[in-house]
Design a protein around this motif. Structure first.
Motif, PDB file in Angstrom:
ATOM      1  N   ALA A 125      34.593  43.162  55.392  1.00 12.53           N
ATOM      2  CA  ALA A 125      35.855  43.700  55.341  1.00 12.53           C
ATOM      3  C   ALA A 125      35.332  45.488  55.436  1.00 12.53           C
ATOM      4  O   ALA A 125      33.844  45.799  54.923  1.00 12.53           O
ATOM      5  N   GLU A 126      36.295  46.323  55.554  1.00 12.80           N
ATOM      6  CA  GLU A 126      35.425  47.929  55.954  1.00 12.80           C
ATOM      7  C   GLU A 126      35.803  48.336  54.254  1.00 12.80           C
ATOM      8  O   GLU A 126      34.991  49.204  53.716  1.00 12.80           O
ATOM      9  N   SER A 127      36.868  47.508  53.607  1.00 15.92           N
ATOM     10  CA  SER A 127      36.938  48.057  52.350  1.00 15.92           C
ATOM     11  C   SER A 127      37.433  46.767  51.431  1.00 15.92           C
ATOM     12  O   SER A 127      38.362  46.250  51.888  1.00 15.92           O
ATOM     13  N   PHE A 128      37.365  46.640  50.066  1.00 17.14           N
ATOM     14  CA  PHE A 128      37.885  45.748  49.465  1.00 17.14           C
ATOM     15  C   PHE A 128      38.670  46.346  48.315  1.00 17.14           C
ATOM     16  O   PHE A 128      38.582  47.066  47.541  1.00 17.14           O
ATOM     17  N   GLU A 129      39.811  45.844  47.755  1.00 17.62           N
ATOM     18  CA  GLU A 129      40.813  46.122  47.097  1.00 17.62           C
ATOM     19  C   GLU A 129      39.837  46.217  45.200  1.00 17.62           C
ATOM     20  O   GLU A 129      38.602  44.793  45.150  1.00 17.62           O
ATOM     21  N   ARG A 130      39.767  46.845  44.253  1.00 20.00           N
ATOM     22  CA  ARG A 130      39.197  46.182  42.972  1.00 20.00           C
ATOM     23  C   ARG A 130      39.073  44.924  42.835  1.00 20.00           C
ATOM     24  O   ARG A 130      38.303  44.412  42.090  1.00 20.00           O
ATOM     25  N   ILE A 131      40.412  44.840  42.335  1.00 16.37           N
ATOM     26  CA  ILE A 131      40.778  43.068  41.718  1.00 16.37           C
ATOM     27  C   ILE A 131      39.320  42.742  42.498  1.00 16.37           C
ATOM     28  O   ILE A 131      39.524  41.642  41.809  1.00 16.37           O
ATOM     29  N   TYR A 132      40.091  42.184  43.651  1.00 11.57           N
ATOM     30  CA  TYR A 132      40.100  41.451  44.601  1.00 11.57           C
ATOM     31  C   TYR A 132      38.268  41.358  44.782  1.00 11.57           C
ATOM     32  O   TYR A 132      37.820  40.118  44.436  1.00 11.57           O
ATOM     33  N   ALA A 133      37.243  42.600  44.658  1.00 13.62           N
ATOM     34  CA  ALA A 133      36.374  42.380  45.484  1.00 13.62           C
ATOM     35  C   ALA A 133      35.718  42.325  43.923  1.00 13.62           C
ATOM     36  O   ALA A 133      34.484  40.613  43.921  1.00 13.62           O
ATOM     37  N   GLN A 134      36.309  42.555  42.443  1.00 17.77           N
ATOM     38  CA  GLN A 134      35.441  41.838  40.882  1.00 17.77           C
ATOM     39  C   GLN A 134      35.890  40.657  40.893  1.00 17.77           C
ATOM     40  O   GLN A 134      35.130  39.725  40.782  1.00 17.77           O
ATOM     41  N   ASN A 135      36.422  40.008  41.627  1.00 17.40           N
ATOM     42  CA  ASN A 135      36.666  38.378  41.401  1.00 17.40           C
ATOM     43  C   ASN A 135      35.854  37.382  42.196  1.00 17.40           C
ATOM     44  O   ASN A 135      35.642  36.700  41.978  1.00 17.40           O
ATOM     45  N   CYS A 136      35.415  38.440  43.400  1.00 16.85           N
ATOM     46  CA  CYS A 136      34.893  37.530  44.571  1.00 16.85           C
ATOM     47  C   CYS A 136      33.410  37.733  44.278  1.00 16.85           C
ATOM     48  O   CYS A 136      32.322  36.395  44.189  1.00 16.85           O
ATOM     49  N   SER A 343      48.219  42.225  37.638  1.00 20.35           N
ATOM     50  CA  SER A 343      47.798  43.745  38.529  1.00 20.35           C
ATOM     51  C   SER A 343      48.988  44.654  37.826  1.00 20.35           C
ATOM     52  O   SER A 343      47.985  46.422  37.951  1.00 20.35           O
ATOM     53  N   HIS A 344      50.570  44.083  37.252  1.00 23.93           N
ATOM     54  CA  HIS A 344      51.226  45.224  36.742  1.00 23.93           C
ATOM     55  C   HIS A 344      50.897  45.682  35.272  1.00 23.93           C
ATOM     56  O   HIS A 344      51.115  46.883  34.545  1.00 23.93           O
ATOM     57  N   THR A 345      49.342  45.189  34.654  1.00 25.99           N
ATOM     58  CA  THR A 345      49.240  45.642  33.094  1.00 25.99           C
ATOM     59  C   THR A 345      49.157  47.110  32.798  1.00 25.99           C
ATOM     60  O   THR A 345      49.602  47.185  31.772  1.00 25.99           O
ATOM     61  N   PRO A 346      49.016  47.645  34.187  1.00 24.50           N
ATOM     62  CA  PRO A 346      48.906  49.554  33.467  1.00 24.50           C
ATOM     63  C   PRO A 346      50.564  49.966  33.423  1.00 24.50           C
ATOM     64  O   PRO A 346      50.336  51.021  32.593  1.00 24.50           O
ATOM     65  N   HIS A 347      51.164  49.176  33.226  1.00 24.51           N
ATOM     66  CA  HIS A 347      52.476  49.617  32.626  1.00 24.51           C
ATOM     67  C   HIS A 347      52.316  50.168  31.375  1.00 24.51           C
ATOM     68  O   HIS A 347      53.001  50.963  30.919  1.00 24.51           O
ATOM     69  N   PHE A 354      44.809  52.416  27.329  1.00 30.60           N
ATOM     70  CA  PHE A 354      44.039  52.017  28.785  1.00 30.60           C
ATOM     71  C   PHE A 354      44.243  50.335  28.889  1.00 30.60           C
ATOM     72  O   PHE A 354      43.942  49.336  28.412  1.00 30.60           O
ATOM     73  N   ALA A 355      44.887  50.270  30.165  1.00 33.76           N
ATOM     74  CA  ALA A 355      45.712  48.436  30.649  1.00 33.76           C
ATOM     75  C   ALA A 355      44.605  47.969  31.220  1.00 33.76           C
ATOM     76  O   ALA A 355      45.840  49.436  32.544  1.00 33.76           O
ATOM     77  N   PHE A 356      44.636  47.614  32.389  1.00 37.16           N
ATOM     78  CA  PHE A 356      43.876  47.096  33.641  1.00 37.16           C
ATOM     79  C   PHE A 356      44.411  45.632  33.154  1.00 37.16           C
ATOM     80  O   PHE A 356      43.727  44.733  32.280  1.00 37.16           O
ATOM     81  N   GLY A 357      44.252  44.848  35.003  1.00 39.27           N
ATOM     82  CA  GLY A 357      44.344  43.730  35.378  1.00 39.27           C
ATOM     83  C   GLY A 357      43.080  42.766  35.365  1.00 39.27           C
ATOM     84  O   GLY A 357      42.285  43.338  36.040  1.00 39.27           O
ATOM     85  N   VAL A 358      43.203  41.885  35.499  1.00 41.46           N
ATOM     86  CA  VAL A 358      41.632  41.049  35.126  1.00 41.46           C
ATOM     87  C   VAL A 358      42.485  39.310  36.327  1.00 41.46           C
ATOM     88  O   VAL A 358      42.749  38.972  35.865  1.00 41.46           O
ATOM     89  N   GLY A 359      40.928  38.740  36.578  1.00 42.31           N
ATOM     90  CA  GLY A 359      40.896  37.512  37.633  1.00 42.31           C
ATOM     91  C   GLY A 359      41.263  36.650  36.474  1.00 42.31           C
ATOM     92  O   GLY A 359      40.517  37.099  35.143  1.00 42.31           O
ATOM     93  N   ALA A 360      41.179  35.048  36.746  1.00 45.42           N
ATOM     94  CA  ALA A 360      40.837  34.201  35.824  1.00 45.42           C
ATOM     95  C   ALA A 360      39.904  33.735  35.075  1.00 45.42           C
ATOM     96  O   ALA A 360      39.678  33.621  33.560  1.00 45.42           O
ATOM     97  N   THR A 361      38.765  34.457  36.110  1.00 46.87           N
ATOM     98  CA  THR A 361      37.441  33.938  35.370  1.00 46.87           C
ATOM     99  C   THR A 361      36.465  35.005  34.192  1.00 46.87           C
ATOM    100  O   THR A 361      36.124  34.965  32.925  1.00 46.87           O
ATOM    101  N   GLU A 362      37.324  36.626  34.308  1.00 44.06           N
ATOM    102  CA  GLU A 362      37.092  37.486  33.618  1.00 44.06           C
ATOM    103  C   GLU A 362      37.700  36.807  33.148  1.00 44.06           C
ATOM    104  O   GLU A 362      37.854  37.588  31.621  1.00 44.06           O
ATOM    105  N   MET A 363      39.221  36.695  32.617  1.00 48.26           N
ATOM    106  CA  MET A 363      40.077  36.859  31.192  1.00 48.26           C
ATOM    107  C   MET A 363      39.668  35.293  30.379  1.00 48.26           C
ATOM    108  O   MET A 363      39.324  35.527  29.138  1.00 48.26           O
TER     109      MET A 363
END
Length: 672
Positions: A125-136, A343-347, A354-363
């Motif tokens: 892709a021309e650019s990727f979102e952070r969480i999706y890219a890291q999940n890949c 993804s709304h962990t930054p709530h 310092f709160a951020f979302g992660v995917g299943a593998t990272e969790m």
């Protein structure tokens, strides 16, 4: 790991043209030129709609891209969805190519996992979102932002693996070379590799950088450092926990290592607790209710096995609360690091966590190690000068931010978004949570507000915690920022976002025609806090004083974010006003926001005004969803068309001057 890459399958160009998609899915192989314009800003809701995510195994591959919407035309004004179930898997595709901001929206790892299960091994892709890219990367999908690579591979060329590592930081490269995150973790647990630690001399830092440095026990971190940051809290919900458990067992079999500090792990059953109250006719994999119940059962068994705290279903229906809402109300503290499978962990950044979302593998990996992978990003400072005018809230401000070019074009992707200024100082913590929450829509890593007297007040009032603000809790005057956005808040007014994307912001006063509505929804994590429901109560109480209830033909739903919020609202007497106005009040949970509860649309021509944070195609039913503040949602419910509370008080309940001949044109309404 292999040194070279060849394409063993076909290329799927994710075109914006439905006919091009249909030709490829029918077996025709096209060139880049023949594919025409590629789809930009494909959300994970389109890659794997919410109902598809009820599967958490290889069957996910049957549903990849079924929510992908191609451009509208005269015959299909709401857009075309050309991908049928199993079409990608059966098409023999190994490479998928898109435009800008691929994978925006939810952190659901189901999306890249579905691509993998369908046979896709390379995503470009021309650019990727952070969480999706890291999940890949964690799953072992090869990635690149070089579209020319797709043409080279399609032509049969053998490409060096290094071409797919150019966008990786050093840790990401090691993970890719290890075949994914679990491969790296096995090496780490065996002592073959050591997690990197920055070794910078002391120097100025932003508040977010200070939190990371303190968690790592180092004098300083800088943008670009790739680390595993220790987490104070790790939480997951029933949409993701089962997949994380499945990944863990697949990676380690019967020899799964012991979990790290189970006392700092939490689970929530909040996303699907209202699914049984709606009829789901989206063509999803039947039976949906059985699948949802299976997800809950897997999570409950996992919690029982490891003695984990589970915030589950409430006795009176719904759940104890939305996961990140409860994290803010009961757990998060200033300076903590929090990771969650949403993804709304930054709530939780509303109190300076310092709160951020992660995917299943990272969790799953964090369950073992107690830390989470993090590439320290740059920080975008959003300086909010002046105070917001009366009647203008954090949701209006968030929608204004989302339509700014810097954010709309994806230049804030992966950054820490730090909010400061006079306007922030005068916002309640509930309102601050709306700002930090919607950093997910910005595409940022996390949203942060430096804790202050309001933070202390909130923690004492809500939790009985006497929090002391440490001297280090601030950004240094010489700290470096990647970008600074200055906004004069005194000039802002009420905003809405037209259907299709939260970035489709438009001032309410600039709508070119009135938009009749069928549904008003005041719920989700940005619409169900105390302050949100206080705003709805104010509008409805005024409406009743004028002799008006919810407009005929409009269904208005209000949903509590947690049982704590419900108890507070009932103590304030809000429930009586809600009932008198004709509102349907719902028990806590995510519900309609994930297409799984009352408030979802039922047909493409239905129009919704919602206080939730996302309105991607199909996110909450097939209809046309507008986003607005809780006050705008309530005012619109009374009027029967989209209107701000100030407008309604000023102009009264006059019938709309202009009606659209076809409500499906709602997403075309923009500024005159």
């Amino acid at each position: 790991m292999q040194a070279t890459v060849q394409l063993h399958g076909r290329v799927l160009w994710l075109s914006d043209r439905a006919d091009v998609m249909a030709r490829q899915l029918a077996g025709e192989s096209l060139t880049r030129t023949e594919a025409g314009p590629l789809r930009d800003q494909i959300s994970t809701d389109e890659m794997t709609p919410a109902w598809a995510c009820l599967a958490f195994d290889e069957t996910l591959g049957d549903y990849v891209y079924v929510g992908l919407r191609c451009s509208a035309d005269a015959t299909n004004p709401a857009g075309v969805f050309p991908v049928r179930q199993k079409a990608v898997r059966e098409g023999g595709f190994a490479l998928s190519v898109a435009g800008m901001r691929r994978g925006k929206g939810s952190s659901r790892e189901a999306s890249p996992f579905a691509e993998w299960c369908a046979g896709i091994r390379i995503v470009i892709a021309e650019s990727f979102e952070r969480i999706y890219a890291q999940n890949c990367q964690n799953l072992g999908l090869l990635m690149s932002t070089d579209l020319a690579l797709a043409e080279r591979l399609q032509a049969g060329e053998t490409v060096a693996i290094d071409a797919f590592l150019e966008d990786c930081d050093p840790l990401g490269e090691e993970i890719v070379r290890s075949g994914g995150l679990f491969g790296y973790t096995r090496r780490r647990l065996a002592g073959d590799v050591v997690a990197p630690r920055p070794a910078h001399a002391p120097g100025p830092m932003t508040y977010g950088e200070k939190i990371i440095a303190r968690a790592l026990g180092v004098p300083r971190v800088r943008a670009g450092d790739a680390v595993f940051v220790p987490a104070d809290w790790r939480f997951s919900h029933e949409y993701v926990t089962p997949m994380a458990v499945s990944f863990l067992r697949h990676a380690f079999g019967d020899a799964v290592p012991a979990l790290h500090d189970p006392a700092s792990m939490l689970c929530f059953e909040d996303h699907l607790t209202h699914l049984d109250s709606v009829s789901v006719g989206s063509g999803g994999p039947p039976p949906l209710l059985d699948a949802a119940q299976r997800l809950g059962s897997v999570q409950r068994e996992f919690c029982a096995q490891h003695d984990l705290r589970l915030h589950g279903r409430a006795a009176g229906g719904g759940s104890e609360g939305i996961c990140h809402a409860l994290m803010l109300e009961r757990y998060a503290l200033p300076g903590q690091v929090i990771v969650g499978t949403d993804s709304h962990t930054p709530h939780c950044g509303a109190v300076g966590a310092f709160a951020f979302g992660v995917g299943a593998t990272e969790m799953a990996n964090a369950w073992l190690t107690g830390d989470a992978r993090l590439a320290v990003p740059g920080t975008c400072l959003v300086h909010l000068r002046s105070r917001l005018p009366a009647g203008v809230g954090a949701k209006d401000l968030a929608l204004h931010l989302l339509h700014l070019p810097y954010i709309r074009d994806g230049r804030a992707i992966g950054q820490i978004i730090e909010f400061s200024g006079e306007a922030v100082a005068h916002l309640s913590t509930d309102e601050r949570a709306t700002l930090t929450n919607m950093v997910a829509e910005i595409g940022g890593l996390t949203g942060l507000i430096v804790p202050d007297a309001e933070t202390v007040r909130y923690l004492r009032e809500r939790r009985g915690v006497d929090a002391a603000l440490a001297p280090w809790m601030t950004s240094d005057a010489q700290a470096a920022y990647a970008h600074v956005i200055e906004i004069d808040c005194a000039r802002l007014g009420a905003m809405v976002a037209s259907p299709g994307d939260p970035g489709n912001g438009v001032a309410l006063t600039q709508l070119s025609a009135e938009v009749p509505i069928d549904i008003a929804y005041g719920g989700s994590c940005t619409g169900s806090k105390r302050e949100d429901l206080r705003a709805c109560h104010e509008v409805l109480a005024w409406g009743l004083s004028q002799g008006h209830k919810v407009a005929d033909g409009v269904r208005f739903y209000l949903q509590y974010g947690s049982e704590d919020v419900r108890a507070w609202c009932e103590a304030q007497g809000y429930a009586d006003v809600f009932a008198a106005a004709g509102v349907k009040v719902l028990a806590p949970g995510c519900g309609a926001c994930v297409n799984a509860g009352p408030g979802v649309s039922r047909a493409p021509d239905e129009v919704v005004i919602s206080a939730q944070n996302r309105n991607f195609p199909g996110r909450s039913g097939p209809g046309q969803m507008w986003l607005g503040s809780p006050a705008t949602v309530a005012a619109s419910a009374l009027a029967g068309y989209i209107v701000g509370f100030d407008q309604l008080r000023r102009n009264g309940f006059a019938a709309p001057a202009a009606r659209l001949p076809d409500r499906r044109r709602g997403d075309a309404l923009r500024a005159s």
